[in-house]
Design an enzyme around this catalytic site. Structure first.
Site, PDB file in Angstrom:
ATOM      1  N   CYS A 115       1.988  -4.918  -2.102  1.00 39.10           N
ATOM      2  CA  CYS A 115       2.343  -3.684  -1.550  1.00 39.10           C
ATOM      3  C   CYS A 115       4.710  -4.056  -1.413  1.00 39.10           C
ATOM      4  O   CYS A 115       4.732  -2.752  -0.737  1.00 39.10           O
ATOM      5  CB  CYS A 115       2.038  -4.333   0.300  1.00 39.10           C
ATOM      6  SG  CYS A 115       0.774  -4.582   0.422  1.00 39.10           S
ATOM      7  N   HIS A 251       7.287  -0.677   5.139  1.00 35.80           N
ATOM      8  CA  HIS A 251       5.517  -0.239   4.751  1.00 35.80           C
ATOM      9  C   HIS A 251       4.835  -0.678   5.851  1.00 35.80           C
ATOM     10  O   HIS A 251       5.012  -1.324   6.577  1.00 35.80           O
ATOM     11  CB  HIS A 251       5.847  -1.911   3.752  1.00 35.80           C
ATOM     12  CG  HIS A 251       3.987  -2.262   3.434  1.00 35.80           C
ATOM     13  ND1 HIS A 251       3.294  -1.302   2.883  1.00 35.80           N
ATOM     14  CD2 HIS A 251       3.159  -3.625   3.550  1.00 35.80           C
ATOM     15  CE1 HIS A 251       2.385  -1.513   2.496  1.00 35.80           C
ATOM     16  NE2 HIS A 251       1.975  -2.839   3.507  1.00 35.80           N
ATOM     17  N   ASN A 281      -2.438   1.651   5.486  1.00 32.25           N
ATOM     18  CA  ASN A 281      -1.930   1.075   4.640  1.00 32.25           C
ATOM     19  C   ASN A 281      -2.352   1.138   3.036  1.00 32.25           C
ATOM     20  O   ASN A 281      -3.099   0.872   2.550  1.00 32.25           O
ATOM     21  CB  ASN A 281      -2.359  -0.158   4.531  1.00 32.25           C
ATOM     22  CG  ASN A 281      -1.673  -1.535   4.182  1.00 32.25           C
ATOM     23  OD1 ASN A 281      -0.949  -1.305   2.880  1.00 32.25           O
ATOM     24  ND2 ASN A 281      -1.733  -3.006   4.124  1.00 32.25           N
TER      25      ASN A 281
END
Length: 324
Positions: A115, A251, A281
């Site tokens: 990520c 993020h 996500n």
């Protein structure tokens, strides 16, 4: 003293056509729309079609970013793709994008920091531009995390989605102060001691096909502390403070993490770009996706100070401070 800065020339994104609302999981999992929203803030996400790959998503995002930059692929010196879900073991997704764009010069490679991958890729591109290795670099975050989900695990499979976002960076000579446009500072970290709280339990050398595994409480604890700290660090390197920030573009992992990190940073939520409700996500794609959405709707304006921060498996985390 003048300084070469890596400035954002254009941005774009791509999402697969299939939109999956929370209620679709109710047929196969012990979960509800309310349960998912209350714990993550996610309402829907996009999943790839059968046969659709990470390089397909990345290529479409790259085309959008080139159009926004008023550039052609031949103007680029390099392509860097941040991804943990490549089409193949090799060649890289970046070279596949290079071929799809008919870009016959320059170089292309992937970065894998889960990520945090897009932040790592931005920092890498910035270093190449500042050193003179490249003048124009396409930086892409692209993921197909739907391919590595355990569809029996309600704590993870409802959180992730597929997508891609891209930025074009271009070298420009500036005055060398924090009033310059472009990337002003980057701050990167990793700590392999925490690998077991977020990982995929398979891979080539283990001769297995794995699924994503996560200890949610531990990830949350590390995320809030480390994301706020790295954001403060890159701001300090740039000679700025949270008061100078126009937008935090984090993020997009979980709304609770986003809120807690903003509070710890001392930034109000109305200065945070939030897209997790629509995309879930998307790992390395989430920051460029959010940047592209905020740019398209007019929130991002020339000269604004933006902080991006992310954390992912490894653990790996970091931030970039830039002036749009």
């Amino acid at each position: 003293m003048t300084l070469v800065r890596a400035q954002v020339r254009g941005v774009g994104h791509y999402l697969p056509e299939r939109v999956v609302e929370n209620h679709e999981f109710e047929a196969t999992l012990e979960t509800t729309d309310e349960w998912i929203r209350s714990r993550s803030g996610i309402e829907r996400r996009h999943f790839c079609a059968e046969g659709q790959t990470t390089s397909d998503l990345a290529t479409n995002a790259a085309i959008a970013a080139l159009a926004d930059s008023d550039m052609e692929a031949g103007d680029l010196d390099a392509i860097i793709v941040a991804t943990s879900t490549p089409d193949l073991i090799f060649p890289s997704v970046a070279t596949m994008v290079q071929n799809a764009l008919a870009m016959e010069r320059g170089f292309a490679f992937d970065v894998q920091a889960v990520c945090a991958g897009f932040v790592y890729a931005l920092a890498t591109a910035n270093s190449m531009i500042m050193s003179g290795q490249a003048e124009r670099v396409m930086v892409i975050g692209a993921e197909t995390f739907s391919r590595i989900m355990d569809w029996t695990d309600r704590t993870t499979c409802v959180l992730f989605g597929d997508g891609a976002g891209a930025l074009v960076l271009e070298a420009a000579v500036e005055a060398g102060t924090n009033a310059d446009r472009g990337i002003l500072a980057a701050d990167l970290h990793s700590d392999g001691r925490h690998r077991d709280i977020l990982y995929v339990d398979g891979g080539v050398s283990t001769d297995t096909v794995g699924h994503l595994r996560m200890e949610g409480k531990e990830v949350f604890r590390h995320a809030v502390e480390k994301l706020a700290d790295t954001a403060h660090a890159s701001l300090a390197k740039a000679g700025l403070s949270p008061d100078d920030v126009d937008w935090v573009v984090p993020h997009q992992a979980n709304l609770r993490i986003i809120r807690a990190t903003a509070q710890r940073m001392g930034v109000s939520l109305d200065r945070v770009v939030v897209t997790v409700q629509d995309h879930g996500n998307t790992s390395a794609a989430s920051i460029p996706l959010a940047l592209s959405v905020a740019n398209a709707d007019g929130r991002l304006r020339r000269g604004q100070v933006i902080v991006t921060e992310a954390i992912g498996g490894g653990l790996a985390w970091g931030s970039v401070t830039l002036r749009w």
